[in-house]
Design an enzyme around this catalytic site. Sequence first.
Site, short mmCIF file in Angstrom:
data_model
loop_
_atom_site.label_atom_id
_atom_site.label_comp_id
_atom_site.label_asym_id
_atom_site.label_seq_id
_atom_site.Cartn_x
_atom_site.Cartn_y
_atom_site.Cartn_z
N ASP A 172 0.86 -1.18 0.00
CA ASP A 172 0.00 0.00 0.00
C ASP A 172 0.91 1.24 0.00
O ASP A 172 2.13 1.14 0.11
CB ASP A 172 -0.99 -0.01 1.17
C1 NOJ Z 1 -3.93 4.00 -0.05
C2 NOJ Z 1 -5.12 3.14 0.08
O1 NOJ Z 1 -5.10 2.42 1.30
C3 NOJ Z 1 -5.28 2.13 -1.05
O2 NOJ Z 1 -6.49 1.47 -0.91
C4 NOJ Z 1 -5.17 2.82 -2.37
O3 NOJ Z 1 -5.35 1.90 -3.41
C5 NOJ Z 1 -3.80 3.49 -2.45
N1 NOJ Z 1 -3.69 4.47 -1.40
C6 NOJ Z 1 -3.58 4.15 -3.81
O4 NOJ Z 1 -4.39 5.25 -3.94
#
Ligand code: NOJ
Length: 760
Positions: A294
Amino acid sequence: MRKQNRIFTILLFSSMFMANAQTKKHLDKKLPIEERITLLMKEMTLEEKVGQMNQYNGTWDFTGPKPESGSEEEKYNHLKRGWVGSMLTIRGVKEVRAVQKIAVEETRLGIPLLFGFDVIHGYKTLSPIPLAEAASWDLEAIKKSASVAADEASASGLNWTFGPNVDISNDARWGRVMEGAGEDPYLGSLIAEARVKGFQGEKLEANNTIASCAKHFAAYGFVEAGREYNSVDISTSKLYNTVLPPFKAAVDAGVRTFMNSFNTLNGVPATGNSFLQREVLKGDWKFSGFVVSDWASIREMIAHGYAIDGADASAKAVQAGSDMDMESHLYVTELVKLVKNGTVNESLVDDAVRRILRVKFELGLFDDPYRYCDENREKATIGNKSNNEAVLDMAKKSIVLLKNERNLLPLKKTGVKIALIGALASDKNSPLGSWRIAADDDTAISVLEGMQKYKGNKLVYEKGTDVSKEKQLFVQEVKINYTDFSEFEAAKKAAKEAEIVVMVLGEIGFQSGEGRSRTELGLPGNQQQLLEEIYKVNSNIVLVLNNGRPLSIPWAAENVPAIVEAWQLGTQTGNAVAEVLYGDYNPSGKLPMSFPRNVGQCPIYYNLYNTGRPTDKDDNVFWSHYNDVEKTPLYPFGYGLSYTTFQYKNLKINNLTPKKGETILLSVEVTNTGDFDGKEVVQLYVNDPVASIVRPVKELKGFELVFLKKGETKIIQFELTDKELGFYDNNGKFNVESGLFNIMVGGSSVEGLVDRFELK
Ligand code: NOJ
């Protein structure tokens, strides 16, 4: 000097030529993908391999904190050197083509990029938020919704979505419940499968399908106290029985990527968790795609107290099976050194790169890197009529009727004076919900606009109170107007003069989603006061709720005669709500999450364990309960009304003493006993009353969405096998234990026909 330059140019040219000549072999479509990968990897330097494991954000639309290192210029340089495998948030054919061109034409090996994006509930034409879609229990519609999203996203140049979010959660305080399918692993697994299949279609290489991503691996939905990014401590059996099933369902449905999560799980960050990523996902489940971290979660292992510095974090993440680094800027700076100094075995890098290249080959990017870059398709697809029809259909199916007394609903179509009250009624932004980066602000059909299409009644609109003008994703606090009561009087006057009052109240679009945990779950701002004031002058209220999570509305549940749960339904919100209010669509949604009476009950969910003191026998305090409020939810999982009524009869089990391994057949008669044609979600719950570890009081193990004309009866059948009757123990082992099983079949998790059988 000039001569030297010429030599340099010739050398450069010939080396490029040589590389191209050699690498062409992997472009041979006739060869099997694994062989093509091997051929390509033979050409790659260690730096280029590590480059494939590096993902950068585009220069705009940050979806997390700004990175601590790495300038735009550096990103561009890395791109040109082949040190980037994927970009996120870049969108639009023109932009995607320009960046893809750098990767394909300016790097030594010309490896195309993956373009990832958070396509969470539609791209530009928005579907209801995922939690709302889950309320439809309509797997075909959910699949269709994901395929519409894929159609638009791919038309915009994208080839990978960071969805579906398959996090089970039973805590309404957590803002990200809006992104998931609710609290139940059985329903959640089927929805995970539907979404993966919707995004990826039959053929991943088709130009209107995209790779999907099951996230967040794992247990993010169980953050303590519902506080965003908090720690998670859960038992192994909870992990296996509740958290993992939707992820496994996604793997079985062919999901090509996973994203790990920000949380620690029992002390180990998910990003550095080799049990999750190597043992379970890539080992037991034989997942052949790749895992992306993430946003900056590799670097965050330092703050967690799990890694000393960036090098340590990179080593731990890659060893644990995190294949691609999203925006930590660490693999690209650390991994080559770590391989060279022997800390990280190059075979781990090779494995990660093979997985990433596999997905690129499967998407057909090596055969045509621009296959998602067709301007004409982009124009024809995004926002077209059929996509709008599909999201309208999904929106209607997502609405849940919570209460309907005094025959207020459906509304009569002529001769009624209606007061429509609430800032959210005219809001064209909030219904789009959170996670809609590509959609333009204020593009939803508001409830006001939807209702205005029914011209037979007199409709008067009053805001009553403000909510918020805030449209930004990143503001620290969503500002709600708490204090301005100046518009109450006008709203009261309108209500007094009307026969029926429709009030649209709830959360604004960015009150749920990432970073949006709440400790209060009532109607925000002064909306509760507005509701009570209006009630004093006209109690014929239809309350339409807009929200991204379960709300606690005990006063409304007790006093307001009609309540419609309309979530945030996306682009077509107003049309969907109006059609339901006017009875052109008979609601059939059922709650995918329990609604608490108050926030103190959270987390609250239907499939809980019994306690040693579940009920009050002696009229004293010593039993499991609260002193100030009942322990049951206000509205339970699986609950939802219709304009018609359904009766259940004749529950039958074909074998009362089945043996393990045998299929048990159940049937039940369901009759539409009311005045409208309608749909019912017939639900089957199972309880294993005595087991080697305690089992939930009931668990959903089957459901069917059935349409019945008024007066019609259908026989609904279910099958139960070991898969539904067994469970995982605290060693992660699946057991099927003989003994009694109770079953219940009905229209919600709290009532139905019951019977039992004994598994031999
Ligand atoms: C953080 C989020 O937790 C995740 O779900 C998302 O896909 C990413 N950022 C990218 O935007």
